[in-house]
Design a protein around this motif. Sequence first.
Motif, mmCIF file in Angstrom:
data_model
loop_
_atom_site.group_PDB
_atom_site.id
_atom_site.type_symbol
_atom_site.label_atom_id
_atom_site.label_comp_id
_atom_site.label_asym_id
_atom_site.label_seq_id
_atom_site.Cartn_x
_atom_site.Cartn_y
_atom_site.Cartn_z
ATOM 1 N N VAL A 1 36.044 39.341 51.082
ATOM 2 C CA VAL A 1 36.310 39.846 49.855
ATOM 3 C C VAL A 1 35.240 38.726 48.361
ATOM 4 O O VAL A 1 34.247 38.194 49.144
ATOM 5 N N GLY A 2 34.213 40.433 48.389
ATOM 6 C CA GLY A 2 33.030 39.952 47.775
ATOM 7 C C GLY A 2 33.007 39.179 46.047
ATOM 8 O O GLY A 2 34.189 39.183 45.892
ATOM 9 N N ASP A 3 32.860 38.540 45.125
ATOM 10 C CA ASP A 3 32.848 38.355 43.991
ATOM 11 C C ASP A 3 32.996 39.242 42.625
ATOM 12 O O ASP A 3 33.427 39.116 42.079
ATOM 13 N N ASP A 4 32.595 40.552 42.727
ATOM 14 C CA ASP A 4 32.910 41.643 42.591
ATOM 15 C C ASP A 4 33.960 42.049 42.688
ATOM 16 O O ASP A 4 35.239 42.992 42.160
ATOM 17 N N GLY A 5 34.611 41.394 43.620
ATOM 18 C CA GLY A 5 36.692 42.056 44.380
ATOM 19 C C GLY A 5 36.466 42.912 45.244
ATOM 20 O O GLY A 5 38.034 43.054 45.288
ATOM 21 N N ARG A 6 35.558 43.143 45.512
ATOM 22 C CA ARG A 6 35.817 44.651 46.527
ATOM 23 C C ARG A 6 36.031 43.613 47.954
ATOM 24 O O ARG A 6 34.954 42.893 48.441
#
Length: 211
Positions: free
Chosen positions: A52-57
């Motif tokens: 998971v990226g830090d953008d939540g995706r």
Amino acid sequence: MEDIASLRKSYEKAELDETASAADPLHQFQLWFEQALQSQLPEPNAMTLATVGDDGRPSTRVVLIKGVDARGIVWYTNYGSRKGRELAQRPFAALQFHWVELERVVRIEGRVEKTSEEESDAYFHSRPLDSRLGAWASPQSQVISSRAVLVKAAAEAAVRHALNPPRPPHWGGYRLVPDAWEFWQGRKSRLHDRLRYRQVGGAWVRERLAP
Ligand SMILES: Cc1cc2nc3c(=O)[nH]c(=O)nc-3n(C[C@H](O)[C@H](O)[C@H](O)COP(=O)(O)O)c2cc1C
């Protein structure tokens, strides 16, 4: 094109129940993995890795399992790749094996850490020469202007490092330390078997999930 909505299959090859499954999920995994290897499946060692990226995706890709023991599950990659960057920001991941011919899925979740320098070195030096040079040549997940750039970088790596490339600092292993496992066995009439193991106070609790 075929009517994809009408594609379906009945799963009838095996069953998985509480009495026949191992108390320790690692042992259950080792049993199923051994059976997958014995069954001559294509690439039984391929697993989907979700981060998971830090953008939540979330994002997924396939990697190869290179080790499994009580410490966790190991794979190797480029630390600067998308997955590497995401794991640096959020050190949790999920893994999934889908052994189609066995009608089985294993899902594993947990915290991810880098393998030690020594462990990464040992595995790197066990790889074929072209793979070791490739680790130098490929800025994995970066945009490149053409395939020729890659081929040129591989040739330059071969000239620079000849027959003995060291492990690049941007390349190494990760280990997922499981805190949850699920074993899925397809069954008839969509009444599949699902056993989940989750860690509670250092012990594994095994529960059946509805399919
Ligand atoms: C069967 C198979 C095995 C793969 N094994 C690995 C691997 O062990 N390590 C790796 O970095 N990429 C492996 N790849 C490539 C990845 O799927 C992916 O393209 C690459 O790691 C870049 O992913 P990312 O941009 O999400 O970081 C494999 C691909 C396939 C199809």
